[in-house]
Design a protein around this motif. Sequence first.
Motif, PDB file in Angstrom:
ATOM      1  N   UNK A 299      21.207 -10.312  24.875  1.00 59.28           N
ATOM      2  CA  UNK A 299      20.053 -10.119  23.979  1.00 59.28           C
ATOM      3  C   UNK A 299      20.495 -10.080  22.524  1.00 59.28           C
TER       4      UNK A 299
ATOM      5  N   UNK B 128      20.902 -13.605  21.148  1.00 53.98           N
ATOM      6  CA  UNK B 128      19.610 -14.241  20.858  1.00 53.98           C
ATOM      7  C   UNK B 128      18.872 -13.505  19.741  1.00 53.98           C
TER       8      UNK B 128
ATOM      9  N   UNK C 101      17.536 -10.707  19.911  1.00 51.44           N
ATOM     10  CA  UNK C 101      16.434  -9.862  20.374  1.00 51.44           C
ATOM     11  C   UNK C 101      16.767  -8.395  20.107  1.00 51.44           C
TER      12      UNK C 101
ATOM     13  N   UNK D 227      15.392 -14.636  12.394  1.00 54.01           N
ATOM     14  CA  UNK D 227      16.005 -14.952  13.688  1.00 54.01           C
ATOM     15  C   UNK D 227      15.546 -16.292  14.269  1.00 54.01           C
ATOM     16  N   UNK D 228      14.437 -16.819  13.769  1.00 55.57           N
ATOM     17  CA  UNK D 228      13.838 -17.952  14.470  1.00 55.57           C
ATOM     18  C   UNK D 228      14.673 -19.230  14.449  1.00 55.57           C
TER      19      UNK D 228
ATOM     20  N   UNK E 218      17.164 -18.763  17.173  1.00 55.75           N
ATOM     21  CA  UNK E 218      16.591 -18.817  18.527  1.00 55.75           C
ATOM     22  C   UNK E 218      16.273 -20.236  18.950  1.00 55.75           C
TER      23      UNK E 218
ATOM     24  N   UNK F  42      17.064 -18.698  25.922  1.00 56.08           N
ATOM     25  CA  UNK F  42      17.336 -17.556  26.787  1.00 56.08           C
ATOM     26  C   UNK F  42      16.436 -17.611  28.014  1.00 56.08           C
TER      27      UNK F  42
ATOM     28  N   UNK G 233      15.383 -15.175  31.441  1.00 58.74           N
ATOM     29  CA  UNK G 233      15.419 -13.764  31.820  1.00 58.74           C
ATOM     30  C   UNK G 233      15.432 -13.558  33.329  1.00 58.74           C
TER      31      UNK G 233
ATOM     32  N   UNK H 261       4.514 -24.772  24.655  1.00 58.25           N
ATOM     33  CA  UNK H 261       4.122 -23.828  23.601  1.00 58.25           C
ATOM     34  C   UNK H 261       5.102 -23.828  22.426  1.00 58.25           C
ATOM     35  N   UNK H 262       6.383 -23.607  22.734  1.00 57.58           N
ATOM     36  CA  UNK H 262       7.351 -23.494  21.636  1.00 57.58           C
ATOM     37  C   UNK H 262       7.578 -24.837  20.918  1.00 57.58           C
TER      38      UNK H 262
ATOM     39  N   UNK I  89       4.490 -25.123  18.649  1.00 56.90           N
ATOM     40  CA  UNK I  89       4.317 -24.107  17.607  1.00 56.90           C
ATOM     41  C   UNK I  89       5.547 -23.910  16.744  1.00 56.90           C
ATOM     42  N   UNK I  90       6.723 -24.067  17.340  1.00 55.36           N
ATOM     43  CA  UNK I  90       7.944 -23.774  16.589  1.00 55.36           C
ATOM     44  C   UNK I  90       8.523 -25.046  15.966  1.00 55.36           C
TER      45      UNK I  90
ATOM     46  N   UNK J  60      11.446 -24.298  30.246  1.00 55.85           N
ATOM     47  CA  UNK J  60      10.795 -23.820  29.024  1.00 55.85           C
ATOM     48  C   UNK J  60      11.834 -23.608  27.916  1.00 55.85           C
ATOM     49  N   UNK J  61      12.976 -23.034  28.295  1.00 55.93           N
ATOM     50  CA  UNK J  61      14.020 -22.815  27.296  1.00 55.93           C
ATOM     51  C   UNK J  61      14.626 -24.149  26.852  1.00 55.93           C
TER      52      UNK J  61
ATOM     53  N   UNK K 138      13.210 -26.684  23.919  1.00 54.57           N
ATOM     54  CA  UNK K 138      13.560 -26.597  22.500  1.00 54.57           C
ATOM     55  C   UNK K 138      14.879 -27.314  22.204  1.00 54.57           C
TER      56      UNK K 138
END
Lengths: 278, 249
Positions: B49, B52, B54, B76-77, B80, B85, B87, B104-105, B108-109, B153-154, B157
């Motif tokens: 963590x 990353x 977090x 931090x973005x 990241x 990451x 979980x 999503x990322x 949006x990112x 999902x990870x 990016x």
Amino acid sequence: MAVADGRRAAWEREKRRRSIAVAAASSLVVVAAIVALVPRMPRWDRVRASFFDGAQFRDSLPRLIDAFWLDVRIFLWCTPAIVALALLVAMARNSRSAALFPLRVISVAYTDVMRGVPIILWIYLIGFGVPGLGIARPWNSPLLWGSVAMVLTYSAYVAEVFRAGIESVHESQRAAARSLGLSHWQSMRHVVLPQAVRRVVPPLMNDMVSLQKDVALVSLIGPIEILRQAGVDKAKFANFTPYIAAAIVFLCVTIPLTRLTDWMIDRERRRTQGTRIG
Amino acid sequence: MTAPRFSLRGVRKSFGDHLVLDGIDLEINVGEVVTLIGPSGSGKSTLLRCLNLLEPIDDGEILLDGVDISVPGIDPNPVRRRVGMVFQSYNLFPHMSVLDNVTLAPVRVLGQEHSVARERAGVLLERFGLADKAASYPDRLSGGQQQRVAIVRALALEPEILLLDEITSSLDPELVGEVLDVVRELKATGMTLVLATHEMGFARETSDTVCVLDGGRIIERGAPERVFSQPDSARARQFLERVIRSGRL
């Protein structure tokens, strides 16, 4: 569902039959007592004439329903404003960064103060006070400022509901969102809020049922909505039946809303918690 | 000799009075697979963590490609985006379909167009055998499928490093294999991986370097063959013997 029609099903049928019988018998006794006893009260005739006058009821009802539209309109414009303001307050209270500390303090003070004073007082204070500043028409209308008072008080309650919802979303969801590079506000907007709002819809509906009734309080500072109209009729005809009629009009809206709320609460519970313990 | 991707120097972190990381020094090279093992509470997850961002660290420094990312107050973005990451409990977004979880990322990112993000997500899901699940919601999937979606999902990016935090610990035994296969495939692509795990056999097979953590310190590190067969430290030996006795190696 003829899967398990065994001993247990028979026992449950018997149990259900017995509880229905008990409920029916006790209701019958209560109703019989009311029907038998109330007309024996010494002034029942006068009460019946002034509260349950059929002709008066039929005469007042259309006027009351007309006036009720104002209640509905107040409700309809207050609701979105309440939801928006409450969301803002709830998010301010949940903000993390040190820079937003003043915002947190303000939102805590706001919910404490608005919830700590009876709503009628806010309606008087804001509804009479703000137009008293000498604002030009139409911005001095008591209807407007009475509505503002409703929005401000209800938002404080609804904000607490939203806050509970936001806090019920597990920290790991936020961690996942942040680990993907989403900012605090993006995580809030796309991950936390959609889940939070879904969870608090039932308690939110409860507040909306209350609002639907409390809208009538705006009448205290002038606007002629249903409660005010019932008062006018009462004074004009020296008869209380219009109040009974107004109560019935309210019930026609609030009972379906309440049933809908209960149904939604039940559905949410079934979805999240499985079967209920009998 | 290229510079290490990650350099950790004297990293310390405590939660209240509890010191969780007690001076971690570690270098992770490009394309290296580093596995963190050790008893529960030894600091494996916290270390991931911290990488990353977090969790902010209390002392020491973490360099990513030579740049200090542990400076207090850093955004931090951007980090990241490069360090993905996954979980233990998947942490998929339950109100979104698999496809929306994945896009999503990127939308949006990274600011990708929806159509582009969807197309790329489709390719990734296809690659990990999840193409037919794109429209499903996470609670309709098995644990193994959920965890594979979390990995996708990870990956959406296009991170340079992936942190995997006990990603098989919540899975039924028969579902562990499909998730580990994904990790093997990622290793084959040359991605830098840092994983915390209790799967010792897998750690031995996949890792370039194994680190044994205990009480917030790395008490043993090295190539898996050596660490597992002849650890230097007594405590590492103790831990590994317990693991062997419980039949996990």
